[in-house]
Structures are given as structure tokens and as C-alpha cells.
Design a protein around this motif. Structure first.
Motif, PDB file in Angstrom:
ATOM      1  N   ARG A   1       4.728  -8.492 -17.000  1.00 40.60           N
ATOM      2  CA  ARG A   1       5.121  -8.474 -15.584  1.00 40.60           C
ATOM      3  C   ARG A   1       3.875  -8.394 -14.699  1.00 40.60           C
ATOM      4  NH1 ARG A   1       8.913  -3.740 -17.269  1.00 40.60           N
ATOM      5  NH2 ARG A   1       6.839  -3.194 -17.902  1.00 40.60           N
ATOM      6  N   TYR A   2       2.943  -9.291 -14.934  1.00 37.77           N
ATOM      7  CA  TYR A   2       1.649  -9.258 -14.248  1.00 37.77           C
ATOM      8  C   TYR A   2       1.799  -9.411 -12.734  1.00 37.77           C
ATOM      9  CZ  TYR A   2      -3.236 -10.287 -13.213  1.00 37.77           C
ATOM     10  OH  TYR A   2      -4.505 -10.268 -12.703  1.00 37.77           O
ATOM     11  N   LEU A   3       2.676 -10.292 -12.296  1.00 39.48           N
ATOM     12  CA  LEU A   3       2.852 -10.505 -10.858  1.00 39.48           C
ATOM     13  C   LEU A   3       3.359  -9.238 -10.175  1.00 39.48           C
ATOM     14  CD1 LEU A   3       2.708 -12.450  -8.485  1.00 39.48           C
ATOM     15  CD2 LEU A   3       5.020 -13.174  -9.032  1.00 39.48           C
ATOM     16  N   GLN A   4       4.334  -8.571 -10.780  1.00 37.26           N
ATOM     17  CA  GLN A   4       4.830  -7.323 -10.211  1.00 37.26           C
ATOM     18  C   GLN A   4       3.742  -6.250 -10.210  1.00 37.26           C
ATOM     19  OE1 GLN A   4       6.435  -9.084 -12.537  1.00 37.26           O
ATOM     20  NE2 GLN A   4       8.583  -9.337 -11.966  1.00 37.26           N
ATOM     21  N   ALA A   5       2.947  -6.197 -11.264  1.00 32.99           N
ATOM     22  CA  ALA A   5       1.850  -5.226 -11.324  1.00 32.99           C
ATOM     23  C   ALA A   5       0.823  -5.504 -10.240  1.00 32.99           C
ATOM     24  CB  ALA A   5       1.199  -5.263 -12.701  1.00 32.99           C
ATOM     25  N   LEU A   6       0.554  -6.776  -9.973  1.00 34.43           N
ATOM     26  CA  LEU A   6      -0.374  -7.111  -8.900  1.00 34.43           C
ATOM     27  C   LEU A   6       0.146  -6.640  -7.550  1.00 34.43           C
ATOM     28  CD1 LEU A   6      -1.622 -10.729  -9.727  1.00 34.43           C
ATOM     29  CD2 LEU A   6      -2.891  -8.593  -9.888  1.00 34.43           C
ATOM     30  N   VAL A   7       1.427  -6.858  -7.306  1.00 36.36           N
ATOM     31  CA  VAL A   7       2.003  -6.462  -6.018  1.00 36.36           C
ATOM     32  C   VAL A   7       2.028  -4.948  -5.864  1.00 36.36           C
ATOM     33  CG1 VAL A   7       4.129  -6.482  -4.648  1.00 36.36           C
ATOM     34  CG2 VAL A   7       3.355  -8.571  -5.766  1.00 36.36           C
ATOM     35  N   VAL A   8       2.423  -4.235  -6.915  1.00 36.59           N
ATOM     36  CA  VAL A   8       2.591  -2.791  -6.820  1.00 36.59           C
ATOM     37  C   VAL A   8       1.260  -2.044  -6.904  1.00 36.59           C
ATOM     38  CG1 VAL A   8       3.597  -0.788  -7.983  1.00 36.59           C
ATOM     39  CG2 VAL A   8       4.948  -2.854  -7.678  1.00 36.59           C
ATOM     40  N   PHE A   9       0.368  -2.480  -7.787  1.00 31.83           N
ATOM     41  CA  PHE A   9      -0.861  -1.726  -8.017  1.00 31.83           C
ATOM     42  C   PHE A   9      -2.092  -2.329  -7.347  1.00 31.83           C
ATOM     43  CE2 PHE A   9       1.759  -0.319 -11.581  1.00 31.83           C
ATOM     44  CZ  PHE A   9       1.586   1.043 -11.485  1.00 31.83           C
ATOM     45  N   THR A  10      -2.255  -3.630  -7.395  1.00 25.57           N
ATOM     46  CA  THR A  10      -3.489  -4.249  -6.915  1.00 25.57           C
ATOM     47  C   THR A  10      -3.493  -4.488  -5.414  1.00 25.57           C
ATOM     48  OG1 THR A  10      -3.693  -5.330  -9.053  1.00 25.57           O
ATOM     49  CG2 THR A  10      -5.038  -6.204  -7.293  1.00 25.57           C
ATOM     50  N   LEU A  11      -2.366  -4.873  -4.862  1.00 28.51           N
ATOM     51  CA  LEU A  11      -2.310  -5.230  -3.443  1.00 28.51           C
ATOM     52  C   LEU A  11      -2.594  -4.067  -2.487  1.00 28.51           C
ATOM     53  CD1 LEU A  11      -1.874  -7.726  -1.723  1.00 28.51           C
ATOM     54  CD2 LEU A  11       0.558  -7.177  -1.654  1.00 28.51           C
ATOM     55  N   PRO A  12      -2.033  -2.863  -2.681  1.00 23.92           N
ATOM     56  CA  PRO A  12      -2.311  -1.792  -1.710  1.00 23.92           C
ATOM     57  C   PRO A  12      -3.796  -1.430  -1.553  1.00 23.92           C
ATOM     58  CG  PRO A  12      -0.369  -1.244  -2.981  1.00 23.92           C
ATOM     59  CD  PRO A  12      -0.971  -2.471  -3.607  1.00 23.92           C
ATOM     60  N   PRO A  13      -4.559  -1.191  -2.640  1.00 22.49           N
ATOM     61  CA  PRO A  13      -5.967  -0.890  -2.403  1.00 22.49           C
ATOM     62  C   PRO A  13      -6.747  -2.080  -1.850  1.00 22.49           C
ATOM     63  CG  PRO A  13      -5.509  -0.899  -4.761  1.00 22.49           C
ATOM     64  CD  PRO A  13      -4.213  -1.032  -4.056  1.00 22.49           C
TER      65      PRO A  13
ATOM     66  N   ALA B   1     -12.897  -1.892  -5.844  1.00 16.26           N
ATOM     67  CA  ALA B   1     -13.105  -1.656  -7.278  1.00 16.26           C
ATOM     68  C   ALA B   1     -11.814  -1.201  -7.951  1.00 16.26           C
ATOM     69  CB  ALA B   1     -14.206  -0.618  -7.483  1.00 16.26           C
ATOM     70  N   LEU B   2     -11.043  -0.354  -7.272  1.00 19.23           N
ATOM     71  CA  LEU B   2      -9.760   0.086  -7.827  1.00 19.23           C
ATOM     72  C   LEU B   2      -8.798  -1.092  -7.947  1.00 19.23           C
ATOM     73  CD1 LEU B   2      -8.023   2.479  -8.802  1.00 19.23           C
ATOM     74  CD2 LEU B   2      -7.258   2.729  -6.440  1.00 19.23           C
ATOM     75  N   SER B   3      -8.802  -1.948  -6.964  1.00 16.30           N
ATOM     76  CA  SER B   3      -7.960  -3.136  -7.016  1.00 16.30           C
ATOM     77  C   SER B   3      -8.354  -4.026  -8.198  1.00 16.30           C
ATOM     78  CB  SER B   3      -8.083  -3.897  -5.698  1.00 16.30           C
ATOM     79  OG  SER B   3      -7.237  -5.002  -5.683  1.00 16.30           O
ATOM     80  N   ALA B   4      -9.649  -4.196  -8.409  1.00 12.82           N
ATOM     81  CA  ALA B   4     -10.123  -4.992  -9.546  1.00 12.82           C
ATOM     82  C   ALA B   4      -9.782  -4.316 -10.871  1.00 12.82           C
ATOM     83  CB  ALA B   4     -11.634  -5.201  -9.427  1.00 12.82           C
TER      84      ALA B   4
END
Length: 131
Positions: free
Chosen positions: A30-42, A16-19
């Protein structure tokens, strides 16, 4: 063997946090960078919990402290992103609680969970010294 409820809850909260991060930064340049930094770890930690990786709950709890601080900081600073940030704070608190639930239950679970450790006893080092 089925996953314990605490692990299922932890994986749901991580996903849910990733979503939440993916939706939050959808309009960012910078959506791709945000995905890597914020979405990928959780996301990876949620998959790790479901795959029964022993260290995934530990690292989820550690990173949740950072997510909590990030959410508090943004909720305080940016009124536009306050709802997203408070969602992050609530999910981070849930992650910390779910990641630590087995240890809390073992320590404070009440009757039938053991008689404590030898350090709590008479100091003799024998677990049955107080019986």
C-alpha cells in the motif's frame, strides 16, 4: 531576507523525515497510502516552513510528538524495522527542538535578551518596576 538557522534546520529535518518514510515504505503493498499518510505531511510542512508560513513550525512540533510515539512503538515492537523507527525518533526529536528553538532562545537566551516579563517583577504591572 534569509531564513533563520532554526527554520532552515527545521525544514531540512522535515524533508529528511519525509524521505525516510518514502524509503521505509518503498516495498509496502500500500505504498500510495503510505505516501499520503506518512510522507506528505512532513513534506508539506517543510515547504511551509521554507515559504515562511507562521503556523508551519507549530504544526511540525505538534505532529512530531506523534512521529516520536510512532517511532518508539515500532522500535519496541518490530526488530526488523528498528533502524527505521529509531531514525524516525531522532528526526522527531530534532523537529521538536528546531520548532521550539526561537521560543527557547527568547526565554532562556541569557544576557541581552530582555529583563523578563512584568509577571516576574513586583506585581505592579509596570515592566520597569524593578529597575
Amino acid at each position: 531576507m534569509a531564513l533563520p538557522l532554526s527554520r532552515v534546520t527545521l525544514s531540512i529535518l522535515l524533508l529528511a523525515l519525509s524521505a525516510l518514510f518514502a524509503a521505509w515504505f518503498a516495498d509496502d503493498t500500500r505504498y500510495l497510502q503510505a505516501l499520503v499518510v506518512f510522507t506528505l505531511p512532513p513534506l508539506l510542512l517543510g515547504i511551509g516552513v521554507l515559504a515562511r508560513r507562521r503556523t508551519a513550525p507549530f504544526w511540525a512540533g505538534v505532529l512530531a510528538l506523534g512521529w516520536f510515539c510512532h517511532g518508539v512503538m515500532l522500535a519496541w515492537e518490530r526488530s526488523v524495522d528498528r533502524a527505521w523507527a529509531l531514525g524516525e525518533v531522532l528526526l522527531a526529536l530534532g523537529i521538536v527542538f528546531a520548532a521550539n528553538w526561537p521560543g527557547l532562545r527568547a526565554r532562556f537566551g541569557g544576557p541581552g535578551r530582555g529583563k523578563g516579563t512584568a509577571a516576574e517583577g513586583s506585581g505592579s504591572g509596570r515592566p520597569d518596576a524593578n529597575d
